[in-house]
Scaffold this motif. Structure first.
Motif, PDB file in Angstrom:
ATOM      1  N   VAL A  50       0.860  -1.181   0.000  1.00  0.00           N
ATOM      2  CA  VAL A  50       0.000   0.000   0.000  1.00  0.00           C
ATOM      3  C   VAL A  50       0.897   1.233   0.000  1.00  0.00           C
ATOM      4  O   VAL A  50       1.758   1.387   0.873  1.00  0.00           O
ATOM      5  N   ASP A  51       0.699   2.079  -0.976  1.00  0.00           N
ATOM      6  CA  ASP A  51       1.478   3.307  -1.131  1.00  0.00           C
ATOM      7  C   ASP A  51       1.482   4.102   0.175  1.00  0.00           C
ATOM      8  O   ASP A  51       0.444   4.283   0.815  1.00  0.00           O
ATOM      9  N   ASN A  52       2.653   4.581   0.560  1.00  0.00           N
ATOM     10  CA  ASN A  52       2.783   5.349   1.798  1.00  0.00           C
ATOM     11  C   ASN A  52       1.941   6.621   1.813  1.00  0.00           C
ATOM     12  O   ASN A  52       1.620   7.142   2.883  1.00  0.00           O
ATOM     13  N   LYS A  53       1.593   7.134   0.640  1.00  0.00           N
ATOM     14  CA  LYS A  53       0.795   8.361   0.610  1.00  0.00           C
ATOM     15  C   LYS A  53      -0.705   8.081   0.520  1.00  0.00           C
ATOM     16  O   LYS A  53      -1.514   9.007   0.356  1.00  0.00           O
ATOM     17  N   SER A  54      -1.104   6.823   0.647  1.00  0.00           N
ATOM     18  CA  SER A  54      -2.526   6.469   0.616  1.00  0.00           C
ATOM     19  C   SER A  54      -3.244   7.027   1.843  1.00  0.00           C
ATOM     20  O   SER A  54      -2.640   7.294   2.883  1.00  0.00           O
ATOM     21  N   GLU A  55      -4.545   7.182   1.713  1.00  0.00           N
ATOM     22  CA  GLU A  55      -5.361   7.618   2.841  1.00  0.00           C
ATOM     23  C   GLU A  55      -5.260   6.606   3.978  1.00  0.00           C
ATOM     24  O   GLU A  55      -5.191   5.388   3.728  1.00  0.00           O
ATOM     25  N   PRO A  56      -5.252   7.061   5.235  1.00  0.00           N
ATOM     26  CA  PRO A  56      -5.153   6.129   6.367  1.00  0.00           C
ATOM     27  C   PRO A  56      -6.236   5.044   6.353  1.00  0.00           C
ATOM     28  O   PRO A  56      -5.983   3.899   6.725  1.00  0.00           O
ATOM     29  N   SER A  57      -7.442   5.396   5.899  1.00  0.00           N
ATOM     30  CA  SER A  57      -8.519   4.408   5.864  1.00  0.00           C
ATOM     31  C   SER A  57      -8.236   3.297   4.863  1.00  0.00           C
ATOM     32  O   SER A  57      -8.640   2.146   5.059  1.00  0.00           O
TER      33      SER A  57
ATOM     34  N   SER B 179      -5.007  -3.600   5.387  1.00  0.00           N
ATOM     35  CA  SER B 179      -4.299  -4.342   6.435  1.00  0.00           C
ATOM     36  C   SER B 179      -5.245  -5.288   7.157  1.00  0.00           C
ATOM     37  O   SER B 179      -4.896  -6.437   7.456  1.00  0.00           O
ATOM     38  N   ALA B 180      -6.454  -4.824   7.413  1.00  0.00           N
ATOM     39  CA  ALA B 180      -7.446  -5.653   8.110  1.00  0.00           C
ATOM     40  C   ALA B 180      -7.848  -6.857   7.259  1.00  0.00           C
ATOM     41  O   ALA B 180      -7.960  -7.985   7.765  1.00  0.00           O
ATOM     42  N   ILE B 181      -8.069  -6.625   5.977  1.00  0.00           N
ATOM     43  CA  ILE B 181      -8.411  -7.732   5.070  1.00  0.00           C
ATOM     44  C   ILE B 181      -7.272  -8.745   5.028  1.00  0.00           C
ATOM     45  O   ILE B 181      -7.479  -9.958   5.156  1.00  0.00           O
ATOM     46  N   SER B 182      -6.053  -8.264   4.868  1.00  0.00           N
ATOM     47  CA  SER B 182      -4.891  -9.152   4.757  1.00  0.00           C
ATOM     48  C   SER B 182      -4.694  -9.985   6.018  1.00  0.00           C
ATOM     49  O   SER B 182      -4.295 -11.150   5.951  1.00  0.00           O
ATOM     50  N   SER B 183      -4.989  -9.401   7.166  1.00  0.00           N
ATOM     51  CA  SER B 183      -4.776 -10.096   8.436  1.00  0.00           C
ATOM     52  C   SER B 183      -5.686 -11.307   8.615  1.00  0.00           C
ATOM     53  O   SER B 183      -5.442 -12.137   9.492  1.00  0.00           O
ATOM     54  N   CYS B 184      -6.715 -11.411   7.801  1.00  0.00           N
ATOM     55  CA  CYS B 184      -7.639 -12.541   7.910  1.00  0.00           C
ATOM     56  C   CYS B 184      -7.124 -13.801   7.211  1.00  0.00           C
ATOM     57  O   CYS B 184      -7.761 -14.851   7.292  1.00  0.00           O
ATOM     58  N   PHE B 185      -5.990 -13.701   6.523  1.00  0.00           N
ATOM     59  CA  PHE B 185      -5.491 -14.829   5.753  1.00  0.00           C
ATOM     60  C   PHE B 185      -4.029 -15.114   6.107  1.00  0.00           C
ATOM     61  O   PHE B 185      -3.205 -14.191   6.094  1.00  0.00           O
ATOM     62  N   PRO B 186      -3.674 -16.368   6.383  1.00  0.00           N
ATOM     63  CA  PRO B 186      -2.300 -16.683   6.758  1.00  0.00           C
ATOM     64  C   PRO B 186      -1.301 -16.529   5.614  1.00  0.00           C
ATOM     65  O   PRO B 186      -0.098 -16.385   5.859  1.00  0.00           O
TER      66      PRO B 186
ATOM     67  N   PHE C 146      -0.005 -11.079   3.206  1.00  0.00           N
ATOM     68  CA  PHE C 146       0.719 -10.240   4.165  1.00  0.00           C
ATOM     69  C   PHE C 146       1.067  -8.892   3.558  1.00  0.00           C
ATOM     70  O   PHE C 146       1.168  -8.747   2.338  1.00  0.00           O
ATOM     71  N   MET C 147       1.227  -7.919   4.407  1.00  0.00           N
ATOM     72  CA  MET C 147       1.657  -6.593   3.972  1.00  0.00           C
ATOM     73  C   MET C 147       3.174  -6.610   3.765  1.00  0.00           C
ATOM     74  O   MET C 147       3.908  -7.266   4.506  1.00  0.00           O
ATOM     75  N   VAL C 148       3.636  -5.886   2.763  1.00  0.00           N
ATOM     76  CA  VAL C 148       5.061  -5.833   2.460  1.00  0.00           C
ATOM     77  C   VAL C 148       5.841  -5.350   3.686  1.00  0.00           C
ATOM     78  O   VAL C 148       5.350  -4.539   4.484  1.00  0.00           O
ATOM     79  N   SER C 149       7.043  -5.866   3.857  1.00  0.00           N
ATOM     80  CA  SER C 149       7.833  -5.502   5.034  1.00  0.00           C
ATOM     81  C   SER C 149       8.299  -4.051   5.001  1.00  0.00           C
ATOM     82  O   SER C 149       8.531  -3.438   6.047  1.00  0.00           O
ATOM     83  N   GLU C 150       8.432  -3.483   3.803  1.00  0.00           N
ATOM     84  CA  GLU C 150       8.879  -2.091   3.685  1.00  0.00           C
ATOM     85  C   GLU C 150       8.118  -1.412   2.555  1.00  0.00           C
ATOM     86  O   GLU C 150       8.392  -1.657   1.381  1.00  0.00           O
ATOM     87  N   ALA C 151       7.173  -0.559   2.904  1.00  0.00           N
ATOM     88  CA  ALA C 151       6.398   0.175   1.903  1.00  0.00           C
ATOM     89  C   ALA C 151       7.131   1.453   1.511  1.00  0.00           C
ATOM     90  O   ALA C 151       7.936   1.996   2.275  1.00  0.00           O
ATOM     91  N   VAL C 152       6.866   1.936   0.284  1.00  0.00           N
ATOM     92  CA  VAL C 152       7.496   3.160  -0.210  1.00  0.00           C
ATOM     93  C   VAL C 152       6.412   4.115  -0.701  1.00  0.00           C
ATOM     94  O   VAL C 152       5.253   3.739  -0.872  1.00  0.00           O
TER      95      VAL C 152
ATOM     96  N   LEU D 263       9.907  -4.837  -6.046  1.00  0.00           N
ATOM     97  CA  LEU D 263      11.134  -5.488  -5.576  1.00  0.00           C
ATOM     98  C   LEU D 263      11.035  -5.874  -4.102  1.00  0.00           C
ATOM     99  O   LEU D 263      11.488  -6.954  -3.700  1.00  0.00           O
ATOM    100  N   ASN D 264      10.444  -5.005  -3.299  1.00  0.00           N
ATOM    101  CA  ASN D 264      10.304  -5.302  -1.876  1.00  0.00           C
ATOM    102  C   ASN D 264       9.394  -6.505  -1.651  1.00  0.00           C
ATOM    103  O   ASN D 264       9.657  -7.351  -0.795  1.00  0.00           O
ATOM    104  N   CYS D 265       8.322  -6.573  -2.426  1.00  0.00           N
ATOM    105  CA  CYS D 265       7.439  -7.742  -2.330  1.00  0.00           C
ATOM    106  C   CYS D 265       8.137  -8.993  -2.860  1.00  0.00           C
ATOM    107  O   CYS D 265       7.984 -10.084  -2.301  1.00  0.00           O
ATOM    108  N   MET D 266       8.880  -8.847  -3.938  1.00  0.00           N
ATOM    109  CA  MET D 266       9.607  -9.995  -4.496  1.00  0.00           C
ATOM    110  C   MET D 266      10.532 -10.615  -3.451  1.00  0.00           C
ATOM    111  O   MET D 266      10.594 -11.839  -3.299  1.00  0.00           O
ATOM    112  N   ALA D 267      11.248  -9.765  -2.740  1.00  0.00           N
ATOM    113  CA  ALA D 267      12.170 -10.259  -1.711  1.00  0.00           C
ATOM    114  C   ALA D 267      11.417 -10.961  -0.597  1.00  0.00           C
ATOM    115  O   ALA D 267      11.815 -12.047  -0.135  1.00  0.00           O
TER     116      ALA D 267
END
Length: 431
Positions: A155-162, A168-175, A178-184, A198-202
């Motif tokens: 999720v883009d760092n400049k996205s709206e907080p909502s 993040s809430a949707i992703s947390s429902c599935f094992p 996952f959210m990328v370890s480092e967003a840009v 690239l961050n997701c690839m890693a």
């Protein structure tokens, strides 16, 4: 608590039969034949009117067959202000609904088990880069979700907080989501668009699941194939990759010959000429979306020649339109092809992504056009598909298409997701 329809289906066989009889009229969807075993197994995972929103007024079967009257009716509704308002789902809904993950997955009918052994034995890895339109993202995730696959969400760092909170809430429902370890912060035509992938690839490469192929998506993509069809298409590549990679047009050479940097949130040239690419690598042209094997991703992360190319490309303009295409032609990269022009591949021949560009559209029978005119709207010269595009889209060999937007034409996604779900379940019954 379970919705009433689930209690009915599980506890009262007579009610089950009644519900299923109502579904029989839907079984004539585009190119799908009814199989009697369908009733006995996965029908409870199919979409029906009880799951639908206002879009259920359309005739998806007729739309998928290209019926002009049905398409026109959908198009008229799609531009009606009141109707468009009724199909919108606020971000807050997803934040609230996912507080009970089990209920959320059940009510949305996520496929929480593999539909076939073939799919289970061929896990895929997805990167999904998003910055808005949570409803689009959730429906995309649901359409491609399978428990054996892995999904990294950026999720883009400049996205709206909502937006961040809801995704993040949707992703947390599935094992396996996952959210990328480092967003840009993604800047259009800048290196950050590549870095997000690239961050997701890693993250995906370092995960425990040894997936077979990687596919990157954005929030306005949607599949044209079921997971089983995608698996079979990838198997047919026999270890190869499929992505646009062709000679860089002369009119685009400035993008890689001059240095660029982000200034006040926009990419611009800084008046400095770039050095030639490392190892005299020929720079190829392509797009941001790829279908590549695990070895290709390993090369990105570990191969010194590829890492040098990546560093060199960081100050180019729109590097996502050259970096993947160029790596695909580097000798020794798993699944690559030779840099000779005979191996050039257009986006039409690659299976990764189908995009209708406004300047390539034309009327039926036009000798110059690449594809028929867009039935939706154009955003930055790209067709945002309408319901009238579906018949043509489903006749193509591509795995995904871009762009779809619930806010512009909700029927395109509505009919496509129902078609794909029914097709997946019927194939699962026959497996």
């Amino acid at each position: 608590m379970w919705p009433l329809r689930y209690a009915c289906r599980l506890l009262k066989p007579i009610c089950i039969l009644c519900c299923l009889l109502l579904m029989l009229s839907l079984l004539t969807d585009h190119k799908i034949r009814w199989d009697p075993t369908y009733i006995l197994r996965y029908s409870w995972l199919d979409y029906d009117d009880a799951d639908a929103g206002p879009e259920k007024v359309c005739n998806c079967s007729a739309i998928l067959q290209g019926d002009g009257e049905a398409v026109d009716q959908a198009k008229l509704l799609a531009i009606t202000k009141d109707f468009r308002k009724r199909v919108q789902i606020p971000d807050e809904y997803y934040i609230s609904a996912t507080k009970d993950c089990w209920e959320f997955k059940s009510s949305k009918k996520y496929l929480t088990f593999p539909l076939s052994k073939e799919e289970e034995d061929f896990p895929l890895a997805y990167s999904i880069v998003v910055h808005h339109k949570v409803q689009n993202f959730e429906r995309l995730l649901r359409a491609i979700y399978a428990p054996q696959n892995l999904y990294c969400v950026h999720v883009d760092n400049k996205s709206e907080p909502s937006v961040l909170s809801a995704i993040s809430a949707i992703s947390s429902c599935f094992p396996n989501v996952f959210m990328v370890s480092e967003a840009v912060t993604v800047v259009y035509a800048g290196w950050s668009r590549v870095q997000a992938d690239l961050n997701c690839m890693a993250d995906l490469y370092n995960a425990d699941t040894k997936w077979k192929y990687f596919i990157n998506l954005c929030g306005q993509d949607f599949p044209l194939k079921t997971n089983l069809e995608i698996v079979r298409a990838l198997r047919s590549l026999k270890g190869g990759n499929s992505l646009e990679s062709e000679k860089l047009p002369e009119e685009k050479r400035w993008r890689v010959e001059k240095s660029h940097q982000v200034v006040d949130g926009h990419i611009q040239a800084i008046g400095k000429k770039k050095e030639p690419p490392p190892f005299n690598l020929p720079i190829l042209s392509g797009n941001a979306y790829i279908v590549v094997n695990r070895g290709y991703i390993r090369s990105l992360l570990e191969d010194e020649k590829i890492k040098a190319l990546i560093e060199w490309a960081k100050d180019t303009y729109s590097p996502d339109e050259v970096i993947w295409a160029t790596i695909q032609r580097v000798p020794g990269v798993p699944g690559s092809t030779w840099p000779n022009s005979k191996y050039d591949m257009t986006d039409i021949n690659a299976i990764a992504r189908l995009v209708k560009w406004e300047w390539h559209e034309g009327s039926l029978g036009s000798m110059a056009a690449v594809y028929p005119k867009c039935h939706g709207n154009h955003v930055r010269a790209i067709c945002v598909y309408g319901a009238g595009d579906l018949q043509w889209l489903l006749a193509q060999h591509h795995l995904f298409a871009n762009k779809f937007d619930v806010d512009m034409d909700p029927f395109a996604i509505y009919c496509l997701e129902r078609y794909l779900r029914k097709k997946a379940l019927l194939a699962g019954n026959q497996g």
